[in-house]
Design a protein around this motif. Structure first.
Motif, PDB file in Angstrom:
ATOM      1  N   LEU A   1      -3.260  30.537  37.759  1.00 28.99           N
ATOM      2  CA  LEU A   1      -3.140  30.836  36.533  1.00 28.99           C
ATOM      3  C   LEU A   1      -2.307  29.674  35.717  1.00 28.99           C
TER       4      LEU A   1
ATOM      5  N   SER B   1      -6.105  36.491  32.669  1.00 27.36           N
ATOM      6  CA  SER B   1      -5.082  37.164  33.697  1.00 27.36           C
ATOM      7  C   SER B   1      -5.490  38.173  34.623  1.00 27.36           C
TER       8      SER B   1
ATOM      9  N   ASP C   1      -7.942  36.270  27.816  1.00 30.18           N
ATOM     10  CA  ASP C   1      -7.177  35.346  28.676  1.00 30.18           C
ATOM     11  C   ASP C   1      -7.920  35.438  30.063  1.00 30.18           C
TER      12      ASP C   1
ATOM     13  N   ASN D   1      -2.103  31.103  30.353  1.00 27.10           N
ATOM     14  CA  ASN D   1      -3.038  32.112  31.006  1.00 27.10           C
ATOM     15  C   ASN D   1      -4.626  31.842  30.602  1.00 27.10           C
TER      16      ASN D   1
END
Length: 199
Positions: free
Chosen positions: A183, A93, A91, A160
């Motif tokens: 995000l 993040s 992802d 995310n």
């Protein structure tokens, strides 16, 4: 051949002819709208998202990308930049991914009003051999912004897989973003045209 000539010709039907062995892979249902991959409500924008291997489900040379707009403004010759890359990140993040990117389009595109297929022909085919595909998009700083309803068809999956940054006053360097952005799981409905011949 009838006596009424008013209906002798049907409306024009645009057709895009692709090379033999090309498949069209569409990811997303376009059930919502938002300003991505490029946001014209702001004077400049950065946007990243991930497409996962099970979603693409094939391999080959990506020759073009298609996004689906629904604009109220007729925009012509607007500068945009797109990069593609691969990543092992699950992802976004941890922040922007800036390594291993290939600039696949740097030019101008037309974004007509109404609903349209926005075809982005890549400068050179991008070899996709599997894994997670990363899309990075930039609307370079402009002198004006446009209507808040100049959006693309999008959808939300998770929370995310995408990151977005916009501004009317700060010019963001795509290779060194000065802010983290927001995000989310929002990403544009996207079609990749992939030549699978020889893969």
């Amino acid at each position: 051949g009838d006596q009424y000539t008013g209906n002798d010709q049907s409306p024009n039907l645009p057709v895009a002819v692709q090379a033999e062995g090309t498949v069209a892979v569409t990811i997303g249902d376009g059930s919502a709208t938002e300003g991505m991959p490029v946001d014209f409500y702001y004077k400049n924008s950065l946007y990243q998202t991930l497409y996962f291997e099970p979603e693409i489900n094939t391999y080959g040379a990506i020759t073009a990308m298609i996004f689906y707009n629904n604009f109220v403004t007729n925009l012509t010759d607007k500068p945009v930049k797109f990069w593609l890359g691969s990543t092992t990140q699950a992802d976004l993040s941890a922040g922007w991914i800036l390594d291993g990117l290939t600039l696949v389009f740097d030019g101008t595109l037309n974004f007509p009003s109404g609903e349209n297929n926005i075809v982005v022909p890549l400068n050179a085919p991008y070899p996709y051999t599997g894994g997670t595909l990363l899309l990075y998009a930039n609307r370079p700083m402009d002198t004006v912004y446009f209507n808040n309803n100049d959006n693309f068809k999008t959808q939300t999956v998770g929370n995310n897989r995408a990151r977005k940054l916009t501004s009317d006053s700060t010019t963001y360097d795509p290779m060194a973003p000065s802010a983290a952005g927001t995000l989310s799981g929002n990403f544009p409905k996207t079609t990749f045209l992939i030549v699978t011949e020889g893969m």
